[in-house]
Design an enzyme around this catalytic site. Structure first.
Site, PDB file in Angstrom:
ATOM      1  N   CYS A   1       0.863  -1.192   0.000  1.00  0.00           N
ATOM      2  CA  CYS A   1       0.000   0.000   0.000  1.00  0.00           C
ATOM      3  C   CYS A   1       0.892   1.232   0.000  1.00  0.00           C
ATOM      4  CB  CYS A   1      -0.885  -0.012   1.245  1.00  0.00           C
ATOM      5  SG  CYS A   1      -1.994   1.410   1.353  1.00  0.00           S
TER       6      CYS A   1
ATOM      7  N   HIS B   1      -9.022  -3.943  -1.770  1.00  0.00           N
ATOM      8  CA  HIS B   1      -8.011  -3.160  -1.050  1.00  0.00           C
ATOM      9  C   HIS B   1      -8.342  -1.664  -1.127  1.00  0.00           C
ATOM     10  CE1 HIS B   1      -3.716  -2.126   0.097  1.00  0.00           C
ATOM     11  NE2 HIS B   1      -4.173  -0.982  -0.389  1.00  0.00           N
ATOM     12  N   GLU B   2      -8.629  -1.176  -2.339  1.00  0.00           N
ATOM     13  CA  GLU B   2      -8.875   0.269  -2.502  1.00  0.00           C
ATOM     14  C   GLU B   2     -10.153   0.691  -1.780  1.00  0.00           C
ATOM     15  OE1 GLU B   2      -6.540   2.052  -3.341  1.00  0.00           O
ATOM     16  OE2 GLU B   2      -5.340   0.429  -4.183  1.00  0.00           O
TER      17      GLU B   2
ATOM     18  N   HIS C   1      -9.989   1.375   1.924  1.00  0.00           N
ATOM     19  CA  HIS C   1      -9.540   2.722   2.320  1.00  0.00           C
ATOM     20  C   HIS C   1     -10.735   3.631   2.588  1.00  0.00           C
ATOM     21  CE1 HIS C   1      -5.188   2.571   1.922  1.00  0.00           C
ATOM     22  NE2 HIS C   1      -5.288   1.989   0.736  1.00  0.00           N
TER      23      HIS C   1
HETATM   24 NI    NI Z   1      -3.629   1.037  -0.155  1.00  0.00          NI
END
Ligand code: NI
Length: 178
Positions: free
Chosen positions: A100, A142-143, A146
């Site tokens: 990341c 994953h994105e 966030h």
């Molecule tokens: Ni990330």
């Protein structure tokens, strides 16, 4: 414009982001341009608005070309995704290495749903809906994490599979970033 990337420890990375309420605005287009410039400068596989300090539900991912930081990963189409919703398809999960831009220099083994449907909008407000698996599904999960204030280290189950990229993957040309 290339913006500074917030690193783990910044409170903005740990709070839920707000949905976008108006599409096709100068502010939204400027945010997308900043995300694109910042991701390209860092050779990222994806980036989310909170990583540049904007707590709105906007992520971008995919380069449409092989990524030097993940040279063996399949190519993911370049996508801007606003107000995303992810639905896992089936019960299957799989573990895979992630890095990341907000956790530079490290990689960890993270469990994710193998196959997902994701829906949302592009910056003009046009609907996007896809069913994907493998690396594409991993990048999206994953994105979007966030946007809910979750960083991948929070999902690692086996902390012995968390370490420095330069040690875990010494063969990678660029193993100094994330
Ligand atoms: Ni990330």
């Amino acid at each position: 414009m290339i913006r500074p990337i917030l690193k783990m420890g910044s409170p903005s990375l740990l709070v839920p982001s707000r949905p976008v309420t108006r599409f096709d605005t100068p502010d939204l287009h400027a945010l997308v341009t900043d995300l694109e410039d910042t991701m390209a400068a860092a050779d990222g596989a994806g980036i989310a608005a909170p990583q540049i300090g904007i707590n709105l539900q906007v992520v971008i991912f995919g380069t449409g070309a092989p990524n030097p930081r993940y040279p063996d990963a399949p190519v993911v189409p370049r996508t801007v995704l606003v107000n995303p919703v992810i639905t896992p398809l089936g019960e299957d999960g799989e573990e895979g290495w992630e890095g990341c831009l907000s956790v530079p220099g490290l990689r960890g083994m993270v469990p994710r749903a193998s196959r997902i449907r994701y829906a949302g909008y592009d910056p003009l407000g046009q609907a996007i809906e896809r069913e994907v698996d493998g690396f594409h599904a991993r990048v999206v999960q994953h994105e979007c994490d966030h946007l809910w204030g979750i960083l991948y280290p929070m999902r690692i189950r086996d902390m012995s599979k968390f370490g420095f990229t330069s040690v875990l993957f010494p063969q990678l040309e660029d193993n100094t970033g994330d």
